[in-house]
Design an enzyme around this catalytic site. Structure first.
Site, PDB file in Angstrom:
ATOM      1  N   GLN A   1      -6.912   6.044  -2.472  1.00  0.00           N
ATOM      2  CA  GLN A   1      -7.646   4.832  -1.665  1.00  0.00           C
ATOM      3  C   GLN A   1      -6.687   3.952  -1.061  1.00  0.00           C
ATOM      4  O   GLN A   1      -6.757   3.455  -0.341  1.00  0.00           O
ATOM      5  CB  GLN A   1      -8.873   4.539  -2.549  1.00  0.00           C
ATOM      6  CG  GLN A   1      -8.395   3.912  -4.026  1.00  0.00           C
ATOM      7  CD  GLN A   1      -9.253   2.938  -4.324  1.00  0.00           C
ATOM      8  OE1 GLN A   1     -10.005   2.315  -3.589  1.00  0.00           O
ATOM      9  NE2 GLN A   1      -9.071   2.086  -5.638  1.00  0.00           N
TER      10      GLN A   1
ATOM     11  N   GLY B   1      -3.455   4.806  -0.448  1.00  0.00           N
ATOM     12  CA  GLY B   1      -2.752   5.404   0.669  1.00  0.00           C
ATOM     13  C   GLY B   1      -3.486   5.227   1.976  1.00  0.00           C
ATOM     14  O   GLY B   1      -3.087   5.078   3.078  1.00  0.00           O
TER      15      GLY B   1
ATOM     16  N   VAL C   1       4.295   1.731  -6.799  1.00  0.00           N
ATOM     17  CA  VAL C   1       2.902   0.736  -7.036  1.00  0.00           C
ATOM     18  C   VAL C   1       2.127   1.669  -8.227  1.00  0.00           C
ATOM     19  O   VAL C   1       1.361   0.863  -8.861  1.00  0.00           O
ATOM     20  CB  VAL C   1       2.343   1.013  -5.717  1.00  0.00           C
ATOM     21  CG1 VAL C   1       0.883   0.517  -5.644  1.00  0.00           C
ATOM     22  CG2 VAL C   1       2.990   0.369  -4.463  1.00  0.00           C
TER      23      VAL C   1
ATOM     24  N   ASP D   1      -0.173  -9.617  -7.825  1.00  0.00           N
ATOM     25  CA  ASP D   1      -0.151 -10.571  -8.668  1.00  0.00           C
ATOM     26  C   ASP D   1       0.125 -11.990  -8.037  1.00  0.00           C
ATOM     27  O   ASP D   1      -0.637 -12.848  -8.119  1.00  0.00           O
ATOM     28  CB  ASP D   1       0.326 -10.299 -10.003  1.00  0.00           C
ATOM     29  CG  ASP D   1       0.229  -8.937 -10.493  1.00  0.00           C
ATOM     30  OD1 ASP D   1      -1.105  -8.489 -10.850  1.00  0.00           O
ATOM     31  OD2 ASP D   1       1.079  -8.232 -10.463  1.00  0.00           O
TER      32      ASP D   1
ATOM     33  N   HIS E   1       3.823  -5.702 -14.634  1.00  0.00           N
ATOM     34  CA  HIS E   1       2.398  -5.903 -14.143  1.00  0.00           C
ATOM     35  C   HIS E   1       1.317  -5.145 -14.844  1.00  0.00           C
ATOM     36  O   HIS E   1       1.004  -4.164 -15.044  1.00  0.00           O
ATOM     37  CB  HIS E   1       2.686  -4.703 -12.658  1.00  0.00           C
ATOM     38  CG  HIS E   1       1.353  -4.470 -12.200  1.00  0.00           C
ATOM     39  ND1 HIS E   1       0.594  -5.644 -11.579  1.00  0.00           N
ATOM     40  CD2 HIS E   1       0.607  -3.473 -12.115  1.00  0.00           C
ATOM     41  CE1 HIS E   1      -0.547  -4.947 -11.150  1.00  0.00           C
ATOM     42  NE2 HIS E   1      -0.768  -3.670 -11.547  1.00  0.00           N
TER      43      HIS E   1
END
Ligand code: NAI
Length: 328
Positions: free
Chosen positions: A15, A17, A129, A159, A187
């Protein structure tokens, strides 16, 4: 005419991508005059879906898109890559222990790091990511000893962007009034969004807001738990906003930060601000000519110190866990 930049995207059929590829092809990743070749890496069962996305890219007739290649082999997908966006990862499923999660992701990011090491272009820039992003970046980096360590980065820009909007709402301004916000650390839920050095229309943000209770009990948890809130509302995890942040991260890395402002990036620590060297942690950075530098000399108060330390401690634990699994 410029040589196209080769951009490899993993998890291309996912999703994020789907939200990312069209923006890369339209010129938003690198700039409006930079042609690109897209290289899509997927696992074998998702190749057909990736082909479907490639058909839609064709149907968009993007003037800057010079080619699309799809592969399930990292050695092919990273061949000549100038920019690599490592999006595909193994999500945590029910009942999965942290060790299992790290091991499953090691099985993805170690071979991808090796393929980047062996086949990518000399100027390769990598953004991870896929979660746990900081530690996945560490795994890929360790598998790529011939690539300068600082080319491996992890995404905390989502963030950062989330924090900008929460602060803007509190202050009754729009996001463009805010500068110098920082995300520190991992993260994850331990990340620390820091407004003590931020400015709202040139004035210190913490002073403008003047509400430490809001900071501790509202702002920080809202930013840190925003991913879960999106899942709750949307029934699926952040996708378009994550893709947007990936675009922002790479665009900033390539094209630089604005005068008087900075961005947040997960990058290998050089020991600044007491973050152990080598951990991939989020810092305030400025970027010039494609090279980032950690903003130096910020005074860290006790409130910030405790929160930075807690997140960095978690990063150290993740590093120790992947080390004991032989992944780095
Ligand atoms: P998704 O599940 O929709 O897509 C992931 C895709 O990766 C799938 O198509 C899958 O086939 C592919 N994939 C899995 N293993 C692969 C491999 N070895 N090589 C190539 N492709 C592979 O997931 P979505 O929503 O696109 O999210 C992707 C990742 O991004 C997740 O790990 C998610 O947690 C993370 N994420 C990170 C954020 C951040 O701020 N750093 C924000 C939002 C998501």
């Amino acid at each position: 005419t410029r040589t196209p930049v080769n951009v490899t995207v993993t998890g291309a059929a996912g999703q994020i991508g789907y939200a990312l590829l069209f923006r890369i092809a339209s010129g938003q990743l690198l700039g409006p005059d930079v042609p690109v070749n897209l290289r899509l890496l997927e696992i074998t069962p998702a190749l057909k879906a990736a082909e479907g996305t490639a058909m839609e890219l064709d149907d968009s007739a993007f003037p800057l898109l010079k080619g699309i290649e799809i592969s399930d082999d990292p050695n092919v997908a990273f061949d000549g890559a100038n920019v690599a966006l490592l999006v595909g990862a193994r999500p945590r499923t029910k009942g999965m222990e942290r060790g299992d999660l790290l091991e499953a992701n090691g099985g993805i990011f170690k071979p991808q790091g090796k393929a980047i090491n062996d086949h990518a272009a000399d100027d390769i820039k990598v953004l991870v990511v896929g979660n746990p992003a900081n530690t996945n970046a560490l795994i890929a980096q360790a598998a790529a000893p011939d690539v300068p360590a600082e080319r491996f980065t992890a995404m905390t820009r989502l963030d950062h962007n989330r924090a900008l909007t929460q602060l803007a709402k509190k202050a009754g301004v729009t996001v463009d009034a805010i500068k110098r916000l920082t995300i520190w650390g991992n993260h994850s839920a331990t990340q620390y969004p820091d407004i003590f050095h931020a400015e709202i229309n040139g004035k210190n943000a913490a002073e403008v807001v003047g509400d430490e209770k809001w900071l501790a009990e509202d702002f920080i948890p809202t930013v840190a738990k925003r991913g879960a809130a999106i899942i709750e509302a949307r029934g699926a995890s952040s996708a378009a906003s994550a893709a947007n942040a990936a675009i922002d991260h790479v665009y900033t890395w390539v094209n630089g930060t604005a005068e008087g402002d900075w961005a947040s990036m997960g990058i290998p620590s050089d020991g600044s601000y007491g973050v152990p060297e080598g951990l991939i942690s989020s810092f305030p950075v400025t970027v010039k000519d494609g090279v980032y530098s950690i903003v130096q000399g910020l005074e860290i108060n006790d409130f910030s110190r405790a929160r930075i330390d807690a997140s960095v401690k978690e990063l150290g634990e993740e590093r120790d866990a992947v080390r004991s699994l032989g992944l780095i």
